[in-house]
Motif scaffolding. Structure first.
Motif, PDB file in Angstrom:
ATOM      1  N   CYS A 182       0.864  -1.178   0.000  1.00 44.25           N
ATOM      2  CA  CYS A 182       0.000   0.000   0.000  1.00 44.25           C
ATOM      3  C   CYS A 182       0.901   1.229   0.000  1.00 44.25           C
ATOM      4  O   CYS A 182       1.752   1.373   0.887  1.00 44.25           O
ATOM      5  N   ARG A 183       0.718   2.079  -1.002  1.00 43.58           N
ATOM      6  CA  ARG A 183       1.568   3.264  -1.125  1.00 43.58           C
ATOM      7  C   ARG A 183       0.741   4.540  -1.218  1.00 43.58           C
ATOM      8  O   ARG A 183      -0.268   4.578  -1.932  1.00 43.58           O
ATOM      9  N   SER A 184       1.169   5.549  -0.494  1.00 44.22           N
ATOM     10  CA  SER A 184       0.608   6.883  -0.688  1.00 44.22           C
ATOM     11  C   SER A 184       1.492   7.574  -1.724  1.00 44.22           C
ATOM     12  O   SER A 184       2.700   7.693  -1.539  1.00 44.22           O
ATOM     13  N   LEU A 185       0.897   7.977  -2.839  1.00 45.45           N
ATOM     14  CA  LEU A 185       1.682   8.427  -3.988  1.00 45.45           C
ATOM     15  C   LEU A 185       2.077   9.897  -3.931  1.00 45.45           C
ATOM     16  O   LEU A 185       3.126  10.287  -4.458  1.00 45.45           O
ATOM     17  N   ASP A 186       1.252  10.717  -3.333  1.00 43.71           N
ATOM     18  CA  ASP A 186       1.515  12.153  -3.394  1.00 43.71           C
ATOM     19  C   ASP A 186       1.441  12.819  -2.033  1.00 43.71           C
ATOM     20  O   ASP A 186       1.305  14.036  -1.933  1.00 43.71           O
ATOM     21  N   PHE A 187       1.514  12.018  -0.980  1.00 44.57           N
ATOM     22  CA  PHE A 187       1.569  12.598   0.357  1.00 44.57           C
ATOM     23  C   PHE A 187       2.251  11.616   1.301  1.00 44.57           C
ATOM     24  O   PHE A 187       2.375  10.428   1.003  1.00 44.57           O
ATOM     25  N   GLN A 188       2.678  12.124   2.421  1.00 42.55           N
ATOM     26  CA  GLN A 188       3.315  11.281   3.428  1.00 42.55           C
ATOM     27  C   GLN A 188       2.257  10.861   4.445  1.00 42.55           C
ATOM     28  O   GLN A 188       1.625  11.706   5.087  1.00 42.55           O
ATOM     29  N   ALA A 189       2.089   9.568   4.571  1.00 39.92           N
ATOM     30  CA  ALA A 189       1.027   9.023   5.415  1.00 39.92           C
ATOM     31  C   ALA A 189       1.585   8.644   6.781  1.00 39.92           C
ATOM     32  O   ALA A 189       2.357   7.706   6.904  1.00 39.92           O
ATOM     33  N   THR A 190       1.188   9.372   7.794  1.00 40.66           N
ATOM     34  CA  THR A 190       1.646   9.034   9.137  1.00 40.66           C
ATOM     35  C   THR A 190       0.957   7.773   9.649  1.00 40.66           C
ATOM     36  O   THR A 190       1.521   7.048  10.458  1.00 40.66           O
ATOM     37  N   THR A 191      -0.245   7.540   9.177  1.00 37.65           N
ATOM     38  CA  THR A 191      -1.005   6.377   9.621  1.00 37.65           C
ATOM     39  C   THR A 191      -1.608   5.681   8.422  1.00 37.65           C
ATOM     40  O   THR A 191      -2.132   6.341   7.526  1.00 37.65           O
ATOM     41  N   MET A 192      -1.503   4.370   8.431  1.00 37.99           N
ATOM     42  CA  MET A 192      -2.168   3.559   7.411  1.00 37.99           C
ATOM     43  C   MET A 192      -3.040   2.520   8.095  1.00 37.99           C
ATOM     44  O   MET A 192      -2.734   2.070   9.200  1.00 37.99           O
ATOM     45  N   PHE A 193      -4.104   2.159   7.437  1.00 42.26           N
ATOM     46  CA  PHE A 193      -5.076   1.220   7.982  1.00 42.26           C
ATOM     47  C   PHE A 193      -5.273   0.078   6.983  1.00 42.26           C
ATOM     48  O   PHE A 193      -5.252   0.301   5.777  1.00 42.26           O
ATOM     49  N   TRP A 194      -5.512  -1.091   7.512  1.00 42.74           N
ATOM     50  CA  TRP A 194      -5.813  -2.250   6.669  1.00 42.74           C
ATOM     51  C   TRP A 194      -7.194  -2.790   7.019  1.00 42.74           C
ATOM     52  O   TRP A 194      -7.509  -3.006   8.201  1.00 42.74           O
ATOM     53  N   TYR A 195      -7.995  -2.987   5.980  1.00 39.39           N
ATOM     54  CA  TYR A 195      -9.354  -3.494   6.134  1.00 39.39           C
ATOM     55  C   TYR A 195      -9.490  -4.787   5.332  1.00 39.39           C
ATOM     56  O   TYR A 195      -8.796  -5.003   4.347  1.00 39.39           O
ATOM     57  N   ARG A 196     -10.464  -5.570   5.751  1.00 43.14           N
ATOM     58  CA  ARG A 196     -10.816  -6.777   5.015  1.00 43.14           C
ATOM     59  C   ARG A 196     -12.315  -6.731   4.766  1.00 43.14           C
ATOM     60  O   ARG A 196     -13.097  -6.332   5.652  1.00 43.14           O
ATOM     61  N   GLN A 197     -12.697  -7.136   3.573  1.00 42.12           N
ATOM     62  CA  GLN A 197     -14.111  -7.131   3.223  1.00 42.12           C
ATOM     63  C   GLN A 197     -14.481  -8.449   2.558  1.00 42.12           C
ATOM     64  O   GLN A 197     -13.943  -8.780   1.502  1.00 42.12           O
ATOM     65  N   PHE A 198     -15.416  -9.166   3.163  1.00 41.70           N
ATOM     66  CA  PHE A 198     -15.949 -10.382   2.569  1.00 41.70           C
ATOM     67  C   PHE A 198     -17.129 -10.001   1.696  1.00 41.70           C
ATOM     68  O   PHE A 198     -17.736  -8.929   1.876  1.00 41.70           O
ATOM     69  N   PRO A 199     -17.472 -10.893   0.730  1.00 41.09           N
ATOM     70  CA  PRO A 199     -18.548 -10.558  -0.216  1.00 41.09           C
ATOM     71  C   PRO A 199     -19.836 -10.136   0.478  1.00 41.09           C
ATOM     72  O   PRO A 199     -20.271 -10.762   1.446  1.00 41.09           O
ATOM     73  N   LYS A 200     -20.389  -9.049   0.001  1.00 44.32           N
ATOM     74  CA  LYS A 200     -21.662  -8.519   0.469  1.00 44.32           C
ATOM     75  C   LYS A 200     -21.637  -8.145   1.950  1.00 44.32           C
ATOM     76  O   LYS A 200     -22.683  -8.105   2.597  1.00 44.32           O
ATOM     77  N   GLN A 201     -20.457  -7.876   2.469  1.00 47.85           N
ATOM     78  CA  GLN A 201     -20.344  -7.423   3.855  1.00 47.85           C
ATOM     79  C   GLN A 201     -19.647  -6.063   3.906  1.00 47.85           C
ATOM     80  O   GLN A 201     -19.158  -5.560   2.897  1.00 47.85           O
ATOM     81  N   SER A 202     -19.631  -5.527   5.097  1.00 45.17           N
ATOM     82  CA  SER A 202     -18.994  -4.226   5.282  1.00 45.17           C
ATOM     83  C   SER A 202     -17.481  -4.391   5.423  1.00 45.17           C
ATOM     84  O   SER A 202     -16.956  -5.504   5.413  1.00 45.17           O
ATOM     85  N   LEU A 203     -16.794  -3.280   5.559  1.00 45.49           N
ATOM     86  CA  LEU A 203     -15.357  -3.315   5.787  1.00 45.49           C
ATOM     87  C   LEU A 203     -15.084  -3.505   7.276  1.00 45.49           C
ATOM     88  O   LEU A 203     -15.707  -2.844   8.119  1.00 45.49           O
TER      89      LEU A 203
END
Lengths: 117, 112
Positions: free
Chosen positions: A23-44
């Motif tokens: 996961c890359r931030s292309l045009d800004f410096q990201a102090t925090t990154m988050f990872w989500y998982r999403q199963f079919p037809k469900q929320s993040l």
């Protein structure tokens, strides 16, 4: 502005192998990154929060030894799914934020679809 | 534990009709976000609501936030087929962490 990329966009791997998602931030410096998982037809569902240079904070029920997160720089975080199994098949989405842009909001990547056979 | 609920979960509506999607959350938060997700795609930001009484509009969509009632609405005016998608609200989960808790999602289908 505030573009986040993910690589790969999709991946198929065999059960028992490991796979790394970037996961890359292309045009800004990201102090925090988050990872989500999403199963079919469900929320993040938030898996973990990572701050540059420090260990990730995992949500309850997420196995930290299985989902290894590294936030080595202000523009890159990686998620490694170790010893993947079919139940790990899912859509993985990362997001990034910076205190210097936006209004506290997260900017989302395009997602990575993981299929474990 | 912060919970975010949306209703309805599924909405099928005719083109040209109006409807409202509701997002209720269980704890104090002043920041709420609306997203659109098309099948197989990631999230597209629609609205950022940062204070009580905030109202934002873009095209046929209008979002509002009532922090006292812990309620946000996404109103659809004169729906068109292109609005068919899943809509999520998200709330900042805890002060200082900037974590989002996502709502359950509303799958909208606009029938031509």
């Amino acid at each position: 502005g505030a573009v986040v990329s993910q690589h790969p966009s999709w991946v198929i791997c065999k059960s028992g192998t490991s796979v790394k998602i970037e996961c890359r931030s292309l045009d800004f410096q990201a102090t925090t990154m988050f990872w989500y998982r999403q199963f079919p037809k469900q929320s993040l569902m938030l898996m973990a929060t990572s701050n540059e240079g420090s260990k990730a904070t995992y949500e309850q029920g997420v196995e930290k030894d299985k989902f290894l997160i590294n936030h080595a720089s202000l523009t890159l975080s990686t998620l490694t799914v170790t010893s993947a199994h079919p139940e790990d098949s899912s859509f993985y989405i990362c997001s990034a934020r910076s205190p210097f842009i936006g209004n506290y909001e997260q900017y989302f990547g395009p997602g990575t679809r993981l299929t474990v056979t | 534990e912060l919970k975010v609920e949306q209703n309805p979960l599924f909405l099928s509506m005719q083109e040209g009709k109006n409807y409202t999607i509701y997002c209720n959350y269980s704890t104090t938060s002043d920041r709420l976000y609306w997203y659109r997700q098309d099948p197989g795609k990631s999230l597209e930001s629609l609205f950022v609501l940062l204070s009580n009484g905030a109202v934002k509009q873009e095209g046929r969509l209008m979002a509002s936030l009532d922090t006292k009632a812990r309620l946000s609405t996404l109103h659809i005016t004169a729906a068109v087929h292109d609005l068919s998608a899943t809509y999520f609200c998200a709330v900042d989960g805890a002060s200082g962490t900037y974590k989002y808790i996502f709502g359950t999602g509303t799958r909208l289908k606009v029938l031509a």
